[in-house]
Write a protein that holds these residues in place. Structure first.
Motif, PDB file in Angstrom:
ATOM      1  N   ASP A  94      32.486  -9.210  -3.836  1.00 32.56           N
ATOM      2  CA  ASP A  94      31.788  -9.261  -5.119  1.00 32.56           C
ATOM      3  C   ASP A  94      30.274  -9.314  -4.924  1.00 32.56           C
ATOM      4  N   LEU A  95      29.824 -10.133  -3.991  1.00 37.26           N
ATOM      5  CA  LEU A  95      28.391 -10.241  -3.737  1.00 37.26           C
ATOM      6  C   LEU A  95      27.841  -8.938  -3.157  1.00 37.26           C
ATOM      7  N   LYS A  96      28.593  -8.320  -2.254  1.00 37.98           N
ATOM      8  CA  LYS A  96      28.138  -7.055  -1.679  1.00 37.98           C
ATOM      9  C   LYS A  96      28.032  -5.977  -2.753  1.00 37.98           C
ATOM     10  N   ALA A  97      28.966  -5.966  -3.683  1.00 41.89           N
ATOM     11  CA  ALA A  97      28.944  -4.959  -4.746  1.00 41.89           C
ATOM     12  C   ALA A  97      27.708  -5.103  -5.625  1.00 41.89           C
ATOM     13  N   VAL A  98      27.392  -6.340  -6.034  1.00 43.99           N
ATOM     14  CA  VAL A  98      26.256  -6.528  -6.934  1.00 43.99           C
ATOM     15  C   VAL A  98      24.934  -6.305  -6.204  1.00 43.99           C
ATOM     16  N   LEU A  99      24.870  -6.653  -4.920  1.00 48.49           N
ATOM     17  CA  LEU A  99      23.637  -6.433  -4.164  1.00 48.49           C
ATOM     18  C   LEU A  99      23.436  -4.952  -3.864  1.00 48.49           C
ATOM     19  N   ARG A 100      24.514  -4.217  -3.667  1.00 47.52           N
ATOM     20  CA  ARG A 100      24.375  -2.759  -3.501  1.00 47.52           C
ATOM     21  C   ARG A 100      23.828  -2.130  -4.781  1.00 47.52           C
ATOM     22  N   TYR A 187      22.402  -0.575   1.842  1.00 50.54           N
ATOM     23  CA  TYR A 187      23.679  -1.265   1.703  1.00 50.54           C
ATOM     24  C   TYR A 187      23.994  -2.075   2.960  1.00 50.54           C
ATOM     25  N   ASP A 188      23.723  -1.495   4.125  1.00 48.78           N
ATOM     26  CA  ASP A 188      24.006  -2.207   5.379  1.00 48.78           C
ATOM     27  C   ASP A 188      23.220  -3.519   5.438  1.00 48.78           C
ATOM     28  N   TYR A 189      21.978  -3.459   4.988  1.00 44.30           N
ATOM     29  CA  TYR A 189      21.131  -4.653   5.022  1.00 44.30           C
ATOM     30  C   TYR A 189      21.698  -5.745   4.125  1.00 44.30           C
ATOM     31  N   LEU A 193      23.315  -9.486   4.903  1.00 43.87           N
ATOM     32  CA  LEU A 193      22.833 -10.741   4.308  1.00 43.87           C
ATOM     33  C   LEU A 193      23.999 -11.576   3.801  1.00 43.87           C
ATOM     34  N   VAL A 194      24.933 -10.918   3.132  1.00 44.19           N
ATOM     35  CA  VAL A 194      26.095 -11.639   2.599  1.00 44.19           C
ATOM     36  C   VAL A 194      26.929 -12.218   3.731  1.00 44.19           C
ATOM     37  N   ASP A 195      27.173 -11.408   4.762  1.00 43.19           N
ATOM     38  CA  ASP A 195      27.970 -11.895   5.891  1.00 43.19           C
ATOM     39  C   ASP A 195      27.316 -13.113   6.545  1.00 43.19           C
ATOM     40  N   TYR A 196      26.013 -13.031   6.753  1.00 39.51           N
ATOM     41  CA  TYR A 196      25.301 -14.155   7.370  1.00 39.51           C
ATOM     42  C   TYR A 196      25.345 -15.389   6.468  1.00 39.51           C
TER      43      TYR A 196
END
Length: 209
Positions: A94-100, A187-189, A193-196
């Motif tokens: 969910d966080l990756k989707a909104v940050l993308r 997107y990779d960046y 960030l989310v993973d970290y």
């Protein structure tokens, strides 16, 4: 003899409002906030100055509303719900989707140019900066708080974590990198960030002795 249809005031007003939004965002991107004036916005939009003052008390109010409208339109064009964070049960996804989606917005010249102008002015113009934060930034940050609290309830985030601080682990680096151009945003960046961030705030397993 058939009568001509009466003018549709609603449609005319919406057309004028849209022209004012576009003119305000274009102008602040070209000349900066200090040189943007209500007179200039009116001239560019092809409306009278009194029309703007009838709907807004100041140029700041025009620009903030235009900015919100732009974010809504950008999200709709991408098939997304504006100012929303999904809750699929998978916090990382969910966080990756909104940050993308945020990356797409920040790289869109329609958004980037006026956003940089308003952000820069907000640093030196305290009233504008405060209004920018209150009306634009805080409502968006609250969505992250709500999503992280939901994750806490589901056991995906430690109960002692402060969501308002935790969200800065992935939101602030992105904003800083974009504003100061210290590196590319992608997107990779934001996925990284989310993973970290989640590695640091996820549930901790007891250490074996």
């Amino acid at each position: 003899m058939a009568k001509n249809p009466a003018p549709d005031a609603t449609r005319r007003s919406e057309k004028s409002r849209r022209a004012i939004y576009d003119a305000a965002l274009a102008l602040v991107g070209e000349v900066g906030y200090p040189k943007t004036t209500v007179e200039g916005i009116a001239a560019r939009a092809g409306v009278g100055k009194q029309t703007i003052y009838r709907w807004w008390p100041s140029k700041a109010a025009v620009l903030l509303e235009a900015f919100l409208d732009l974010a809504t339109r950008t999200a709709e064009e991408a098939g997304q719900e504006p100012y929303a964070i999904p809750d699929t049960g998978d916090l990382a996804a969910d966080l990756k989707a909104v940050l993308r989606a945020t990356v797409d917005e920040l790289l869109d010249p329609r958004f980037e140019v006026p956003a940089r102008a308003l952000t820069a002015e907000g640093v030196v113009n305290e009233p504008l900066g405060r209004e920018f934060v209150t009306k634009l930034l805080e409502p968006q940050l609250q969505l992250y708080v709500d999503r992280l609290r939901a994750a806490q309830d589901a056991g995906a985030v430690r109960p002692d974590v402060d969501p308002r601080i935790a969200l800065e682990l992935f939101v602030s680096p992105l904003a800083q990198r974009w504003l100061q151009r210290t590196g590319p945003i992608s997107y990779d960046y934001t996925d990284t960030l989310v993973d970290y961030a989640l590695h640091g705030i996820g549930p901790q397993t007891p250490r074996s002795r």
